[in-house]
Write a protein that holds these residues in place. Structure first.
Motif, short mmCIF file in Angstrom:
data_model
loop_
_atom_site.label_atom_id
_atom_site.label_comp_id
_atom_site.label_asym_id
_atom_site.label_seq_id
_atom_site.Cartn_x
_atom_site.Cartn_y
_atom_site.Cartn_z
N PHE A 78 0.83 -1.21 0.00
CA PHE A 78 0.00 0.00 0.00
C PHE A 78 0.86 1.26 0.00
CE2 PHE A 78 -2.32 3.30 2.39
CZ PHE A 78 -3.36 3.51 1.48
N VAL A 79 1.89 1.28 0.82
CA VAL A 79 2.80 2.43 0.88
C VAL A 79 3.47 2.62 -0.47
CG1 VAL A 79 4.96 3.27 1.89
CG2 VAL A 79 3.18 2.35 3.37
N ASN A 80 3.90 1.53 -1.09
CA ASN A 80 4.59 1.65 -2.38
C ASN A 80 3.65 2.13 -3.47
OD1 ASN A 80 5.72 0.30 -5.08
ND2 ASN A 80 7.37 0.88 -3.68
N ILE A 81 2.42 1.67 -3.48
CA ILE A 81 1.45 2.16 -4.47
C ILE A 81 1.23 3.65 -4.30
CG2 ILE A 81 -0.98 2.07 -5.17
CD1 ILE A 81 -0.84 -0.98 -4.61
N CYS A 82 1.08 4.11 -3.06
CA CYS A 82 0.90 5.55 -2.81
C CYS A 82 2.11 6.35 -3.25
CB CYS A 82 0.62 5.80 -1.33
SG CYS A 82 -0.98 5.18 -0.79
N LEU A 83 3.32 5.85 -2.95
CA LEU A 83 4.53 6.56 -3.36
C LEU A 83 4.69 6.57 -4.88
CD1 LEU A 83 7.06 5.31 -0.67
CD2 LEU A 83 6.18 7.64 -0.95
N ILE A 110 2.21 6.56 -7.03
CA ILE A 110 1.24 7.52 -7.54
C ILE A 110 1.76 8.94 -7.36
CG2 ILE A 110 -1.06 8.50 -7.10
CD1 ILE A 110 -2.00 5.61 -6.55
N LEU A 111 2.42 9.20 -6.23
CA LEU A 111 2.96 10.55 -5.98
C LEU A 111 4.12 10.88 -6.90
CD1 LEU A 111 2.85 10.67 -2.09
CD2 LEU A 111 1.41 11.92 -3.69
#
Length: 96
Positions: A32-37, A39-40
């Protein structure tokens, strides 16, 4: 996983960082953290993915040598990565 598998994971991570994280850490907070990063921005996603893979392979090599990390790696939530894929805090069987 041998050297060829490690290279394959790195090549996959270059093109799609979340897939590389999924292969190493599974489905959880690290993914989840990697997907958010990702996307950013692509660069933060790559940095996080390669960090997780480094910790995973480093801990895996330490377990093979009979050394176990006393401290948890910062920013890593997956037990699989923390232990180098050796299970949830269990010690590796000796082959001698």
């Amino acid at each position: 996983m041998g050297a060829i598998s490690g290279v394959l994971i790195i090549l996959i991570t270059i093109f799609m960082p979340p897939v590389g994280v999924f292969m190493v850490a599974g489905c959880g907070a690290d993914l989840f953290v990697n997907i958010c990063l990702t996307i950013l921005g692509v660069i933060p996603g790559h940095i996080h993915a390669f960090y997780l893979e480094y910790v995973y392979f480093d801990r895996r090599e330490q377990a093979r040598e009979g050394r176990f990390a006393a401290k948890r790696a910062p920013g890593v939530y997956s037990e699989r990565v923390q232990t180098g894929g050796q299970g949830y805090g269990t010690m590796a069987q000796s082959t001698a």
